[in-house]
Scaffold this motif. Structure first.
Motif, PDB file in Angstrom:
ATOM      1  N   GLN A   7       0.840  -1.210   0.000  1.00 49.23           N
ATOM      2  CA  GLN A   7       0.000   0.000   0.000  1.00 49.23           C
ATOM      3  C   GLN A   7       0.869   1.250   0.000  1.00 49.23           C
ATOM      4  N   LEU A   8       1.935   1.241   0.772  1.00 49.83           N
ATOM      5  CA  LEU A   8       2.847   2.388   0.803  1.00 49.83           C
ATOM      6  C   LEU A   8       3.515   2.607  -0.552  1.00 49.83           C
ATOM      7  N   LEU A   9       3.894   1.504  -1.191  1.00 50.09           N
ATOM      8  CA  LEU A   9       4.528   1.628  -2.514  1.00 50.09           C
ATOM      9  C   LEU A   9       3.557   2.216  -3.532  1.00 50.09           C
ATOM     10  N   ASP A  10       2.276   1.894  -3.395  1.00 51.36           N
ATOM     11  CA  ASP A  10       1.269   2.446  -4.318  1.00 51.36           C
ATOM     12  C   ASP A  10       1.052   3.941  -4.101  1.00 51.36           C
ATOM     13  N   THR A  11       1.219   4.394  -2.870  1.00 50.85           N
ATOM     14  CA  THR A  11       0.910   5.794  -2.559  1.00 50.85           C
ATOM     15  C   THR A  11       2.136   6.694  -2.497  1.00 50.85           C
ATOM     16  N   ASP A  12       3.281   6.146  -2.159  1.00 48.66           N
ATOM     17  CA  ASP A  12       4.481   6.979  -1.973  1.00 48.66           C
ATOM     18  C   ASP A  12       5.568   6.541  -2.944  1.00 48.66           C
ATOM     19  N   GLN A  13       5.642   7.180  -4.081  1.00 49.33           N
ATOM     20  CA  GLN A  13       6.603   6.816  -5.113  1.00 49.33           C
ATOM     21  C   GLN A  13       8.017   7.319  -4.796  1.00 49.33           C
ATOM     22  N   ARG A  14       8.117   8.348  -3.973  1.00 51.39           N
ATOM     23  CA  ARG A  14       9.420   8.943  -3.680  1.00 51.39           C
ATOM     24  C   ARG A  14      10.300   8.039  -2.815  1.00 51.39           C
ATOM     25  N   ASN A  15       9.697   7.283  -1.891  1.00 50.07           N
ATOM     26  CA  ASN A  15      10.472   6.475  -0.941  1.00 50.07           C
ATOM     27  C   ASN A  15      10.411   4.983  -1.268  1.00 50.07           C
ATOM     28  N   LYS A  16      10.265   4.688  -2.533  1.00 47.66           N
ATOM     29  CA  LYS A  16      10.121   3.292  -2.959  1.00 47.66           C
ATOM     30  C   LYS A  16      11.289   2.417  -2.489  1.00 47.66           C
ATOM     31  N   GLU A  17      12.481   2.869  -2.675  1.00 40.44           N
ATOM     32  CA  GLU A  17      13.658   2.071  -2.316  1.00 40.44           C
ATOM     33  C   GLU A  17      13.733   1.852  -0.811  1.00 40.44           C
ATOM     34  N   CYS A  18      13.442   2.869  -0.048  1.00 42.86           N
ATOM     35  CA  CYS A  18      13.485   2.759   1.410  1.00 42.86           C
ATOM     36  C   CYS A  18      12.402   1.784   1.897  1.00 42.86           C
ATOM     37  N   ILE A  19      11.222   1.877   1.315  1.00 44.43           N
ATOM     38  CA  ILE A  19      10.112   0.991   1.707  1.00 44.43           C
ATOM     39  C   ILE A  19      10.464  -0.456   1.379  1.00 44.43           C
ATOM     40  N   ARG A  20      10.997  -0.682   0.171  1.00 43.55           N
ATOM     41  CA  ARG A  20      11.370  -2.049  -0.225  1.00 43.55           C
ATOM     42  C   ARG A  20      12.500  -2.591   0.665  1.00 43.55           C
ATOM     43  N   ALA A  21      13.468  -1.754   0.962  1.00 42.81           N
ATOM     44  CA  ALA A  21      14.589  -2.191   1.808  1.00 42.81           C
ATOM     45  C   ALA A  21      14.082  -2.568   3.204  1.00 42.81           C
ATOM     46  N   THR A  22      13.195  -1.753   3.734  1.00 45.04           N
ATOM     47  CA  THR A  22      12.635  -2.051   5.058  1.00 45.04           C
ATOM     48  C   THR A  22      11.807  -3.327   5.015  1.00 45.04           C
ATOM     49  N   GLN A  23      11.030  -3.472   3.950  1.00 42.70           N
ATOM     50  CA  GLN A  23      10.206  -4.686   3.786  1.00 42.70           C
ATOM     51  C   GLN A  23      11.096  -5.933   3.724  1.00 42.70           C
ATOM     52  N   GLU A  24      12.155  -5.872   2.941  1.00 44.34           N
ATOM     53  CA  GLU A  24      13.062  -7.012   2.815  1.00 44.34           C
ATOM     54  C   GLU A  24      13.764  -7.308   4.142  1.00 44.34           C
ATOM     55  N   GLN A  25      14.142  -6.253   4.848  1.00 41.60           N
ATOM     56  CA  GLN A  25      14.796  -6.432   6.141  1.00 41.60           C
ATOM     57  C   GLN A  25      13.839  -7.102   7.138  1.00 41.60           C
ATOM     58  N   LEU A  26      12.608  -6.645   7.177  1.00 39.07           N
ATOM     59  CA  LEU A  26      11.626  -7.238   8.086  1.00 39.07           C
ATOM     60  C   LEU A  26      11.302  -8.683   7.701  1.00 39.07           C
ATOM     61  N   ASN A  27      11.193  -8.950   6.404  1.00 41.17           N
ATOM     62  CA  ASN A  27      10.943 -10.326   5.953  1.00 41.17           C
ATOM     63  C   ASN A  27      12.112 -11.241   6.311  1.00 41.17           C
ATOM     64  N   ALA A  28      13.338 -10.724   6.173  1.00 41.50           N
ATOM     65  CA  ALA A  28      14.516 -11.526   6.528  1.00 41.50           C
ATOM     66  C   ALA A  28      14.536 -11.804   8.028  1.00 41.50           C
ATOM     67  N   ARG A  29      14.227 -10.793   8.817  1.00 42.65           N
ATOM     68  CA  ARG A  29      14.183 -10.998  10.269  1.00 42.65           C
ATOM     69  C   ARG A  29      13.088 -11.991  10.648  1.00 42.65           C
ATOM     70  N   TRP A  30      11.947 -11.901   9.973  1.00 41.44           N
ATOM     71  CA  TRP A  30      10.839 -12.831  10.253  1.00 41.44           C
ATOM     72  C   TRP A  30      11.257 -14.268   9.915  1.00 41.44           C
ATOM     73  N   ASP A  31      11.909 -14.443   8.769  1.00 38.39           N
ATOM     74  CA  ASP A  31      12.381 -15.778   8.381  1.00 38.39           C
ATOM     75  C   ASP A  31      13.389 -16.318   9.397  1.00 38.39           C
ATOM     76  N   GLN A  32      14.278 -15.447   9.851  1.00 36.97           N
ATOM     77  CA  GLN A  32      15.272 -15.859  10.839  1.00 36.97           C
ATOM     78  C   GLN A  32      14.582 -16.238  12.151  1.00 36.97           C
ATOM     79  N   PHE A  33      13.602 -15.449  12.552  1.00 33.91           N
ATOM     80  CA  PHE A  33      12.854 -15.743  13.778  1.00 33.91           C
ATOM     81  C   PHE A  33      12.152 -17.095  13.664  1.00 33.91           C
ATOM     82  N   GLN A  34      11.504 -17.347  12.546  1.00 35.58           N
ATOM     83  CA  GLN A  34      10.817 -18.625  12.348  1.00 35.58           C
ATOM     84  C   GLN A  34      11.809 -19.791  12.382  1.00 35.58           C
TER      85      GLN A  34
END
Length: 112
Positions: A7-34
Motif C-alpha cells: 500500500q505504501l509503494l502504491d501511494t508513496d513513489q518517492r520512498n520506494k527504495e526505502c520501503i522495499r529495503a525495510t520490507q526485505e529487512q523485516l521479511n529476513a528478520r521474520w524468516d530468521q525468527f521462524q
C-alpha cells in the motif's frame, strides 16, 4: 507487513527504495525468527523424547525390582502339595510378567 508495504509503494513513489529495503529487512528478520523458533521446538521435542525414555527405563527398572521381590517371597512356601501348587501359580504369573518385561526392554533398546 507485505500488504502494508504494498500500500505504501502504491501511494508513496518517492520512498520506494526505502520501503522495499525495510520490507526485505523485516521479511529476513521474520524468516530468521521462524527458523530459530523451529530449532528451539526441535530441541524441546528431542529433550521431551529423552525424558520420556528415561521415565520408561525407570518404570521398567522398578517393575523388575518388584518382580524380584515376588520371586524372593516364594522362598518361604513349603514343600507340601499346597505350597508347591501356590509356587506353581506364582511362577506362572511371573513367567507372563517376565515376557512383558522382556518385550519392554527390547523396545527400549530399540528406541535407544
Amino acid at each position: 507487513i507485505n500488504q502494508i508495504a504494498g500500500q505504501l509503494l502504491d501511494t508513496d513513489q518517492r520512498n520506494k527504495e526505502c520501503i522495499r529495503a525495510t520490507q526485505e529487512q523485516l521479511n529476513a528478520r521474520w524468516d530468521q525468527f521462524q527458523h530459530l523458533a523451529n530449532e528451539k521446538k526441535d530441541a524441546l521435542n528431542s529433550a521431551l523424547s529423552i525424558q520420556n525414555y528415561y521415565l520408561e527405563c525407570n518404570e521398567t527398572k522398578c517393575w523388575m525390582k518388584e518382580k524380584t521381590k515376588v520371586i524372593e517371597s516364594t522362598q518361604g512356601l513349603g514343600n507340601d502339595l499346597a505350597g508347591v501348587m501356590a509356587l506353581q501359580r506364582k511362577l506362572a504369573g511371573m513367567e507372563r510378567d517376565l515376557e512383558a518385561i522382556q518385550g519392554k526392554i527390547y523396545d527400549l533398546k530399540k528406541e535407544a
